[in-house]
Design a protein around this motif. Structure first.
Motif, PDB file in Angstrom:
ATOM      1  N   VAL A  83      39.962  39.414  33.927  1.00 20.24           N
ATOM      2  CA  VAL A  83      41.195  39.618  34.710  1.00 20.24           C
ATOM      3  C   VAL A  83      41.033  38.976  36.095  1.00 20.24           C
ATOM      4  CG1 VAL A  83      42.724  41.329  35.796  1.00 20.24           C
ATOM      5  CG2 VAL A  83      41.857  41.720  33.474  1.00 20.24           C
ATOM      6  N   LEU A  84      39.855  39.166  36.687  1.00 18.23           N
ATOM      7  CA  LEU A  84      39.592  38.587  38.006  1.00 18.23           C
ATOM      8  C   LEU A  84      39.631  37.054  37.941  1.00 18.23           C
ATOM      9  CD1 LEU A  84      39.009  39.404  40.894  1.00 18.23           C
ATOM     10  CD2 LEU A  84      36.572  39.358  40.364  1.00 18.23           C
ATOM     11  N   ARG A  85      39.051  36.512  36.865  1.00 20.32           N
ATOM     12  CA  ARG A  85      39.050  35.049  36.685  1.00 20.32           C
ATOM     13  C   ARG A  85      40.489  34.535  36.559  1.00 20.32           C
ATOM     14  NH1 ARG A  85      34.708  35.082  33.733  1.00 20.32           N
ATOM     15  NH2 ARG A  85      35.804  35.276  31.746  1.00 20.32           N
ATOM     16  N   PHE A  86      41.327  35.298  35.846  1.00 21.80           N
ATOM     17  CA  PHE A  86      42.742  34.958  35.686  1.00 21.80           C
ATOM     18  C   PHE A  86      43.426  34.904  37.066  1.00 21.80           C
ATOM     19  CE2 PHE A  86      47.106  36.634  35.471  1.00 21.80           C
ATOM     20  CZ  PHE A  86      47.713  35.676  34.689  1.00 21.80           C
ATOM     21  N   CYS A  87      43.162  35.908  37.901  1.00 21.30           N
ATOM     22  CA  CYS A  87      43.743  35.955  39.259  1.00 21.30           C
ATOM     23  C   CYS A  87      43.309  34.740  40.070  1.00 21.30           C
ATOM     24  CB  CYS A  87      43.325  37.229  39.986  1.00 21.30           C
ATOM     25  SG  CYS A  87      43.948  38.739  39.215  1.00 21.30           S
ATOM     26  N   LYS A  88      42.043  34.354  39.924  1.00 20.14           N
ATOM     27  CA  LYS A  88      41.517  33.217  40.685  1.00 20.14           C
ATOM     28  C   LYS A  88      42.115  31.904  40.191  1.00 20.14           C
ATOM     29  CE  LYS A  88      37.456  35.348  42.619  1.00 20.14           C
ATOM     30  NZ  LYS A  88      36.032  35.588  42.619  1.00 20.14           N
ATOM     31  N   THR A  89      42.339  31.802  38.883  1.00 19.57           N
ATOM     32  CA  THR A  89      42.979  30.608  38.317  1.00 19.57           C
ATOM     33  C   THR A  89      44.364  30.412  38.928  1.00 19.57           C
ATOM     34  OG1 THR A  89      41.791  30.832  36.215  1.00 19.57           O
ATOM     35  CG2 THR A  89      43.797  29.527  36.163  1.00 19.57           C
ATOM     36  N   LEU A  90      45.039  31.530  39.212  1.00 18.54           N
ATOM     37  CA  LEU A  90      46.383  31.465  39.791  1.00 18.54           C
ATOM     38  C   LEU A  90      46.361  31.293  41.314  1.00 18.54           C
ATOM     39  CD1 LEU A  90      48.167  34.182  37.663  1.00 18.54           C
ATOM     40  CD2 LEU A  90      48.700  31.769  37.687  1.00 18.54           C
ATOM     41  N   GLY A  91      45.162  31.237  41.886  1.00 18.19           N
ATOM     42  CA  GLY A  91      45.050  30.955  43.315  1.00 18.19           C
ATOM     43  C   GLY A  91      44.836  32.166  44.201  1.00 18.19           C
ATOM     44  N   TYR A  92      44.465  33.303  43.619  1.00 22.47           N
ATOM     45  CA  TYR A  92      44.235  34.525  44.414  1.00 22.47           C
ATOM     46  C   TYR A  92      42.740  34.783  44.531  1.00 22.47           C
ATOM     47  CZ  TYR A  92      49.185  35.246  43.772  1.00 22.47           C
ATOM     48  OH  TYR A  92      50.546  35.071  43.783  1.00 22.47           O
ATOM     49  N   SER A  93      42.345  35.334  45.676  1.00 23.40           N
ATOM     50  CA  SER A  93      40.913  35.606  45.863  1.00 23.40           C
ATOM     51  C   SER A  93      40.507  36.892  45.153  1.00 23.40           C
ATOM     52  CB  SER A  93      40.580  35.697  47.350  1.00 23.40           C
ATOM     53  OG  SER A  93      41.389  36.688  47.954  1.00 23.40           O
ATOM     54  N   GLY A  94      41.481  37.787  44.883  1.00 26.47           N
ATOM     55  CA  GLY A  94      41.153  39.042  44.209  1.00 26.47           C
ATOM     56  C   GLY A  94      42.355  39.658  43.518  1.00 26.47           C
ATOM     57  N   TYR A  95      42.121  40.777  42.861  1.00 30.24           N
ATOM     58  CA  TYR A  95      43.156  41.461  42.078  1.00 30.24           C
ATOM     59  C   TYR A  95      44.252  42.030  42.972  1.00 30.24           C
ATOM     60  CZ  TYR A  95      45.193  44.606  38.551  1.00 30.24           C
ATOM     61  OH  TYR A  95      46.061  45.252  37.692  1.00 30.24           O
ATOM     62  N   ARG A  96      43.848  42.544  44.144  1.00 26.90           N
ATOM     63  CA  ARG A  96      44.820  43.191  45.027  1.00 26.90           C
ATOM     64  C   ARG A  96      45.911  42.215  45.487  1.00 26.90           C
ATOM     65  NH1 ARG A  96      47.140  46.800  47.229  1.00 26.90           N
ATOM     66  NH2 ARG A  96      47.680  47.049  49.420  1.00 26.90           N
TER      67      ARG A  96
ATOM     68  N   PRO B 240      52.207  46.550  38.533  1.00 28.18           N
ATOM     69  CA  PRO B 240      51.795  47.005  39.874  1.00 28.18           C
ATOM     70  C   PRO B 240      51.085  48.360  39.883  1.00 28.18           C
ATOM     71  CG  PRO B 240      54.032  46.150  39.927  1.00 28.18           C
ATOM     72  CD  PRO B 240      53.646  46.250  38.489  1.00 28.18           C
ATOM     73  N   HIS B 241      51.261  49.150  38.814  1.00 23.09           N
ATOM     74  CA  HIS B 241      50.665  50.504  38.767  1.00 23.09           C
ATOM     75  C   HIS B 241      49.297  50.524  38.071  1.00 23.09           C
ATOM     76  CE1 HIS B 241      54.694  51.499  39.987  1.00 23.09           C
ATOM     77  NE2 HIS B 241      55.182  51.033  38.860  1.00 23.09           N
ATOM     78  N   LEU B 242      48.853  49.371  37.584  1.00 23.35           N
ATOM     79  CA  LEU B 242      47.601  49.342  36.815  1.00 23.35           C
ATOM     80  C   LEU B 242      46.420  48.905  37.679  1.00 23.35           C
ATOM     81  CD1 LEU B 242      48.839  47.573  33.538  1.00 23.35           C
ATOM     82  CD2 LEU B 242      48.530  50.026  33.905  1.00 23.35           C
ATOM     83  N   SER B 243      45.288  49.543  37.455  1.00 21.10           N
ATOM     84  CA  SER B 243      44.049  49.090  38.100  1.00 21.10           C
ATOM     85  C   SER B 243      43.517  47.906  37.290  1.00 21.10           C
ATOM     86  CB  SER B 243      43.002  50.207  38.092  1.00 21.10           C
ATOM     87  OG  SER B 243      42.594  50.473  36.754  1.00 21.10           O
ATOM     88  N   ILE B 244      42.559  47.200  37.854  1.00 24.53           N
ATOM     89  CA  ILE B 244      41.980  46.053  37.147  1.00 24.53           C
ATOM     90  C   ILE B 244      41.346  46.503  35.830  1.00 24.53           C
ATOM     91  CG2 ILE B 244      39.754  46.146  38.389  1.00 24.53           C
ATOM     92  CD1 ILE B 244      39.805  43.027  38.348  1.00 24.53           C
ATOM     93  N   LYS B 245      40.728  47.679  35.863  1.00 21.88           N
ATOM     94  CA  LYS B 245      40.073  48.224  34.663  1.00 21.88           C
ATOM     95  C   LYS B 245      41.105  48.541  33.580  1.00 21.88           C
ATOM     96  CE  LYS B 245      36.310  50.589  35.443  1.00 21.88           C
ATOM     97  NZ  LYS B 245      35.396  49.562  34.886  1.00 21.88           N
TER      98      LYS B 245
END
Length: 287
Positions: A55-68, A37-42
């Motif tokens: 990382v963003l692609r990973f989030c989308k694979t799990l069903g999220y529109s973004g990292y936040r 929770p303390h890490l930025s996407i970078k």
């Protein structure tokens, strides 16, 4: 189903079907939960030797529109877990004392049911109950331990006078699938969703217009992709020592839910069958 509750289970169960780069991200997250929770996407991209885009692609694979959104879910999951829930399944170790085995097996089975409750699609259950109620006949398909779950299902649904049968070997499965028709329901039980015989029978059943229900692990698989209704289970990774214990318990639970759903909805018409079958078995016990 709250996505906050099941994100960690989701990552663990989907790990096997991720791309190699996504797997790097998944493994790092599962091993450093408290830090995420303390890490930025970078920062997460640097720590996993991947890129922001990965990382963003990973989030989308799990069903999220973004990292936040993903980070909010991780934080919520961590906040709702106590120390015991953070523990992974405990594998059976050679030389374990019996009290340890009793405790670990019981805990693993309970965890398998609890985790399945987090990932199962409640709307999928409702749809499955409806098609089972409307079906002309039900065919259960499973190999090995999954076949035993099918036999349990046949025993249950037979008690409420549903025309059903379980097929547990490749040849009988192909024959049964060939004879299925439009108002029939075919329930395919497979932990991996990749068992060859199951997929062959499923293709034929689908061509014949039967409604396909898959009971399978929460992951990407050919069975899950092609089924009309997917009922996900959550289980530990199988090892030589643990076999299919966790998946069997989770699958039996899903069968119990479907049976209870159908029997409850049709209770007025099926109670006479339940009473008859109960009475005949009880009379045999008295003799």
């Amino acid at each position: 189903m709250s996505i906050h509750d099941n994100i960690l289970i989701k990552i663990r169960d989907m790990k096997d079907s991720l791309t190699p780069v996504e797997k790097l991200v998944a493994n790092y997250i599962l091993e450093h939960l408290e830090d995420i929770p303390h890490l930025s996407i970078k920062q997460l991209a640097q720590l996993t030797n991947t890129s922001d885009a990965s990382v963003l692609r990973f989030c989308k694979t799990l069903g999220y529109s973004g990292y936040r959104g993903f980070i909010v879910s991780i934080s919520a999951s961590l906040g709702s877990m106590d120390e015991t829930e953070k523990d992974q399944y405990t594998d059976i170790q050679p030389g374990d004392e019996l009290p340890v085995i009793i405790s670990n097996i019981s805990r693993n089975n309970m965890k398998s049911i609890e985790d399945t409750l987090q990932v199962i699609d409640k709307n999928g259950i409702a749809r499955a109950v409806q098609v089972l109620r409307e079906s002309k006949r039900i065919a259960f398909f499973g190999i090995g331990a999954s076949g035993l779950v099918g036999i349990d299902a046949e025993q249950k649904f037979s008690r409420i006078n549903k025309m059903c049968h379980t097929y547990t070997d490749g040849h009988s499965q192909l024959t049964a699938a060939t004879l299925l028709e439009k108002n029939d329901v075919a329930i395919f039980i497979s932990n991996s969703g990749r068992t060859g015989e199951i997929l062959d029978a499923m293709e034929i059943a689908k061509k014949n217009g039967a409604c396909i229900i898959a009971i399978t692990k929460y992951t990407k698989s050919e069975l899950a992709d092609k089924a009309n209704i997917v009922l996900s289970i959550s289980t530990p990774e199988m090892t030589i020592r643990s076999g299919a214990m966790g998946s069997r318990i989770a699958m039996l639970t899903v069968i119990d839910i479907l049976f209870a759903g159908v029997a409850s909805a049709e209770y007025k018409s099926v109670k006479k069958y339940l009473a008859k079958t109960h009475d005949i078995i009880a009379s045999k016990h008295r003799n």
